[in-house]
Write an enzyme that holds these catalytic residues in place. Structure first.
Site: not given
Ligand code: ARG
Length: 465
Positions: A111, A157, A278, A284, A286, A291, A323
């Site tokens: 995490n 405008h 074109s 043309k 383009n 675009e 994720q």
């Molecule tokens: N691949 C996960 C993500 O991108 C990594 C973190 C995963 N953590 C977990 N507690 N499963 O979020």
């Protein structure tokens, strides 16, 4: 009877479905470099805090060096069965160095790891985009300098309103991009705090040194709250928001290029490098690149809406929902890189056609405001009344089918007897543009001064922005 529940691609059953929905390595492998960088710093901190011994630390670093080389050379094999980039790298490290690899994840969770990697990735993306934006400003300023005197109609405008210079018009985009750069740099300043060491969410009982890790990864400081550290994605949202505003600016410019390069306007021409013929209509040319830049803003907004929607109402702290943050950011970055290259390319490629611009600036009574201003300045007529008198004179010219400067003095005087010969001095498009000398106005001398100032503000490394 065979069950048809797990048909098609998922005939192998729940395992295949889970792997497909759960795995992120297909896209988060783009974080490999940052992940390795983060692991090196974390390992060095663990050694310095005495949490793993020097030998294990060295083994880990040498394994990471080997992996870095494989990643850089495109030889690293990412396996979807290992879910994400973090597990892929850790598994490979274990293959390479055996047992010591198991010590790297001390006082770390995926995490805080992914939050750190992703922050570093976005930080690098911002630096890249800033460089591209600086280049775009530079070519716009060069083009503006070459056309500081080129008269064109300014529009409101999309109706010809008052004469301006092409240089002045281009400098308007230099300002917009300057603000875009400011937004990215501002976001970078806020994101530059290090989540690593927050653990899964609560911090860790190991005596780690988060300040050291932060410093090794070029962050300004560790994030102050471990729960915020693993659950915040504001930095990605800010990146996407700044990107969306930038994409809006690029699409406005692209739209102008489309209009300007049309046969009806004919203000600019592109070479074959940025336009196509074109298949059916030989006449043309383009403006496809313009675009597409105009259209690609849609993808960028999509990224912002995607992540806002993912994050909305998510309880603290980490949830797997998060994720889904990466693809939106990666796709936005790729789209912007392409759009910026195309836009810079088009600015260099385009050839303005001053005669066409001047002709359009002269049509449609664009110096009517100058006439009204003259009545007020020379004859001391209150501006509201000048506006009415000018309306009557425009009507005379319209009826006669001529330009304001082509009316006779007698005709002018039929609308306002005090008008003198001197009025003809303000009715040309050049005189009109040259008279706009107020700060930020379109007078060619102003534009030249603005070009000098813009170079100083935006292109001088020390001052920008
Ligand atoms: N691949 C996960 C993500 O991108 C990594 C973190 C995963 N953590 C977990 N507690 N499963 O979020």
């Amino acid at each position: 009877m065979t069950s048809k529940i797990w048909g098609g691609r998922f005939s192998a059953g729940p395992g295949a479905i889970m792997e497909e929905i759960n795995a992120s390595v297909g896209f988060d492998k783009r974080l490999a470099k940052q992940d390795l960088h983060g692991s090196r710093a974390h390992c060095a901190m663990l050694v310095s805090a005495g949490l793993i011994n020097k030998e294990d630390g060295e083994a880990i670093q040498s394994g990471l060096t080997r992996i870095e080389k494989d990643v850089a050379e495109g030889n690293f094999i990412f396996k979807r069965s290992l879910e994400d980039v973090h597990m892929n790298i850790e598994a490979r490290l274990t293959d390479l160095i055996g047992a010591p690899a198991g010590r790297l994840h001390t006082a770390r969770s995926r995490n805080d790891q992914v939050a750190t990697d992703f922050r570093m990735w976005v930080r690098a993306a911002i630096d890249n985009i800033d460089e591209e934006l600086c280049k775009l400003q530079s070519v716009l300023i060069d083009k503006a300098e070459a056309h500081a005197d080129t008269i064109m109609p300014g529009f409101t405008h999309l109706q010809a309103a008052q004469p301006v210079t092409f240089g002045h018009h281009l400098l308007a985009y230099v300002e917009m991009i300057g603000r875009d750069r400011g937004r990215f740099i501002d976001a970078r300043r806020r994101l530059n705090e290090c989540p690593l060491g927050a653990g899964a969410l609560a911090g860790t009982s190991f005596p780690i040194d988060r300040h050291l890790t932060a410093e090794k990864l070029d962050f300004d400081r560790p994030m102050a709250n471990s729960m915020d550290a693993v659950s915040d994605r504001d930095f990605a949202l800010e990146f996407l928001a700044a990107s969306s505003i930038l994409a809006t600016h690029l699409s406005r410019f692209a739209e102008e290029l489309v209009i300007w390069s049309s046969a009806q306007f004919g203000f600019v021409r592109f070479t074959d490098a940025f336009s196509t013929g074109s298949s059916m209509m030989p006449q043309k040319r383009n403006p496809d690149a313009a675009e597409l830049v105009r259209a690609k803003a849609g993808r960028v907004f999509g990224g912002l809406i995607t992540l806002l929607t993912v994050m909305k109402a998510l309880p603290l702290t980490y949830s797997k929902d998060m994720q889904e943050d990466k693809e939106a950011v990666f796709a936005t970055f790729d789209t912007l890189e392409l759009c910026l290259a195309a836009t810079t390319g088009m600015v260099v490629d385009m050839t303005p056609v001053p005669e066409r611009m001047r002709a359009a600036a002269s049509a449609g009574f664009t110096t009517a405001t100058d006439l009204a201003d003259w009545l007020t300045q020379a004859l001391n007529v209150p501006f509201r009344e000048s506006h009415h008198i000018t309306g009557r004179i425009v009507k005379l010219a319209e009826d006669k089918g001529c330009d304001l400067s082509e009316l006779t003095l007698a005709e002018m005087q039929s609308a306002e007897p005090r008008i003198t010969e001197a009025v003809f001095g303000v009715l040309t498009v050049d005189a009109s543009a040259a008279s706009r000398t107020s700060f930020g106005g379109t007078a060619p001398n102003n534009v030249r001064a603005q070009i000098k100032a813009a170079r100083e503000r935006f292109l001088n490394k020390k001052a920008a922005p």
